[in-house]
Motif scaffolding. Structure first.
Motif, PDB file in Angstrom:
ATOM      1  N   THR A 153      61.666  37.517  -9.355  1.00 51.58           N
ATOM      2  CA  THR A 153      60.319  37.156  -9.789  1.00 51.58           C
ATOM      3  C   THR A 153      59.886  38.000 -10.985  1.00 51.58           C
ATOM      4  O   THR A 153      59.374  37.479 -11.979  1.00 51.58           O
TER       5      THR A 153
ATOM      6  N   GLY B 203      66.901  42.702   2.314  1.00 54.32           N
ATOM      7  CA  GLY B 203      67.533  42.728   1.004  1.00 54.32           C
ATOM      8  C   GLY B 203      67.301  41.453   0.219  1.00 54.32           C
ATOM      9  O   GLY B 203      67.082  41.482  -0.993  1.00 54.32           O
ATOM     10  N   ARG B 204      67.311  40.316   0.927  1.00 54.76           N
ATOM     11  CA  ARG B 204      67.142  39.036   0.230  1.00 54.76           C
ATOM     12  C   ARG B 204      65.726  38.902  -0.324  1.00 54.76           C
ATOM     13  O   ARG B 204      65.532  38.330  -1.401  1.00 54.76           O
ATOM     14  N   TRP B 205      64.756  39.410   0.414  1.00 58.28           N
ATOM     15  CA  TRP B 205      63.372  39.337  -0.076  1.00 58.28           C
ATOM     16  C   TRP B 205      63.181  40.293  -1.244  1.00 58.28           C
ATOM     17  O   TRP B 205      62.423  39.996  -2.181  1.00 58.28           O
TER      18      TRP B 205
ATOM     19  N   ARG C 285      65.785  29.146   9.974  1.00 58.66           N
ATOM     20  CA  ARG C 285      64.580  29.961   9.916  1.00 58.66           C
ATOM     21  C   ARG C 285      64.655  30.849   8.691  1.00 58.66           C
ATOM     22  O   ARG C 285      65.723  31.009   8.082  1.00 58.66           O
ATOM     23  N   LEU C 286      63.509  31.476   8.390  1.00 59.97           N
ATOM     24  CA  LEU C 286      63.478  32.391   7.258  1.00 59.97           C
ATOM     25  C   LEU C 286      64.369  33.574   7.564  1.00 59.97           C
ATOM     26  O   LEU C 286      64.395  34.070   8.689  1.00 59.97           O
ATOM     27  N   THR C 287      65.080  34.015   6.566  1.00 57.82           N
ATOM     28  CA  THR C 287      65.972  35.144   6.784  1.00 57.82           C
ATOM     29  C   THR C 287      65.166  36.407   7.082  1.00 57.82           C
ATOM     30  O   THR C 287      64.086  36.607   6.540  1.00 57.82           O
ATOM     31  N   ALA C 288      65.696  37.213   7.971  1.00 61.61           N
ATOM     32  CA  ALA C 288      65.036  38.484   8.285  1.00 61.61           C
ATOM     33  C   ALA C 288      65.647  39.615   7.466  1.00 61.61           C
ATOM     34  O   ALA C 288      65.228  40.754   7.561  1.00 61.61           O
TER      35      ALA C 288
ATOM     36  N   VAL D 242      65.543  41.037  -3.368  1.00 61.52           N
ATOM     37  CA  VAL D 242      66.177  40.352  -4.499  1.00 61.52           C
ATOM     38  C   VAL D 242      65.217  39.311  -5.087  1.00 61.52           C
ATOM     39  O   VAL D 242      65.069  39.195  -6.305  1.00 61.52           O
ATOM     40  N   LEU D 243      64.530  38.584  -4.212  1.00 61.52           N
ATOM     41  CA  LEU D 243      63.580  37.575  -4.691  1.00 61.52           C
ATOM     42  C   LEU D 243      62.473  38.236  -5.513  1.00 61.52           C
ATOM     43  O   LEU D 243      62.029  37.714  -6.536  1.00 61.52           O
ATOM     44  N   CYS D 244      62.038  39.394  -5.049  1.00 60.52           N
ATOM     45  CA  CYS D 244      61.008  40.151  -5.736  1.00 60.52           C
ATOM     46  C   CYS D 244      61.488  40.534  -7.141  1.00 60.52           C
ATOM     47  O   CYS D 244      60.764  40.390  -8.132  1.00 60.52           O
TER      48      CYS D 244
END
Lengths: 122, 211
Positions: free
Chosen positions: A20, A11-13, A5-8, A15-17
């Motif tokens: 980007t 911090g990872r989101w 599943r998508l990580t909750a 980092v993705l931001c």
């Protein structure tokens, strides 16, 4: 099990931001300017000249913001604007999509539960 | 570069515009049913990432470059319906704001890099995960993303040939040939990002105690 599943983890989101923003703003000016796959084929088979633009009113043609003397800044700024526009447009469109169905949406997560349980509560 | 105006003849762009519009309308309905409002920020962020990553052309053989597309990535993360909406949104913004990809051929671009990319990638990924019972997920992801690019380029080749731009066999060979190389980048990025954003699904009870 084998399910993922998508990580909750927030911090990872984040980092993705950041990735980007770095990609759009800092790395984009250094991207390869060689023709890409389709353009290469169009050149090799001599139909690149058929390309035309039916609209000349794109605000940021070719990913370069006009009126800035530094190329890296023209492209980087275009990238950041594009990434921000993308985020805003998708957020808005998807919010509108889920918003309308929200009264019913309680039921989509838990499937059959919502309708049945509200009936039972009555 | 996406297909620019002028590469497809009238019958091809009119047909693909109609088909593309219908496909997007249908996906919007599917998305409306499938999308959890809590996912909205994540989907939007992935769309933004896809846009940014598409700007980063990487050099490949023979003074040529390739770039990421993202259909397989978005579809593995959110399913192919939401994935194709994200791809359509990226292509629309690129065409309208950045003049990347034509207007008459927007439908063709949405069908090829959006729908073909999303559904081929997702289909291969799902089949591979099932077949290997979840082992080697990164490798499966890589292959799925690679194939999605080759399939998308074959779609473009079909449309170019249908438009009489050049002969089908030659078009297929030229387009898929380059995109077999470009697809390696797609596979790598897709495997890395999905590996980072997906985690094993812990049963709910366990998760609650873990918190």
């Amino acid at each position: 099990m084998n399910e993922v599943r998508l990580t909750a983890r927030k911090g990872r989101w984040i980092v993705l931001c950041v990735i980007t923003l770095i990609a759009a703003g800092l790395l984009s000016p250094w991207a390869s300017s060689h023709p890409d796959g389709l353009e290469r084929v169009a050149e090799d088979y001599e139909f690149l000249h058929r390309a035309e633009a039916v609209h000349e009113w794109a605000p940021i043609p070719d990913y370069e913001v006009g009126g800035i003397p530094w190329t890296a800044l023209r492209i980087g700024l275009a990238g950041v604007i594009g990434a921000a526009v993308m985020l805003a447009v998708l957020w808005g469109v998807l919010r509108a999509l889920t918003g309308k169905g929200r009264e019913r949406a309680g039921g989509t997560d838990h499937g059959h539960g919502a309708g049945a349980s509200s009936g039972a509560a009555d | 570069m996406h297909i620019p105006d002028g590469f497809l003849d009238a019958k091809a762009w009119i047909a693909t515009s109609a088909a593309g519009a219908a496909a997007v309308a249908y996906s919007l309905r599917k998305t409306k049913l499938a999308l959890d409002s809590k996912q909205v920020p994540m989907v939007a962020l992935i769309g933004s990432f896809v846009f940014a990553a598409q700007m980063l052309n990487f050099p490949i053989a023979g003074a040529t470059s390739g770039h990421f597309l993202g259909g397989t990535l978005t579809s593995i993360l959110f399913g192919p319906w939401i994935g194709s909406i994200v791809m359509a949104a990226v292509l629309i913004i690129q065409a309208l704001v950045f003049q990347d990809g034509g207007i008459t051929v927007l439908g063709a671009n949405i069908l090829c890099t959006g729908f073909i990319g999303c559904f081929v990638g997702y289909g291969i990924y799902k089949a591979g995960v099932k077949l290997l019972a979840g082992r080697g997920r990164a490798a499966v992801t890589f292959v799925a993303a690679w194939l999605s690019i080759v399939a998308a380029s074959a779609g473009v080749a079909l449309l170019l040939a249908w438009s009489g731009t050049f002969e089908l066999g030659t078009a297929l060979k030229a387009m898929t040939g380059w995109h077999m190389l470009i697809g390696l980048g797609e596979g790598l990025i897709t495997a890395l990002v999905t590996g980072y954003l997906l985690e094993r699904n812990v049963p709910l009870a366990k998760e609650a105690t873990a918190r």
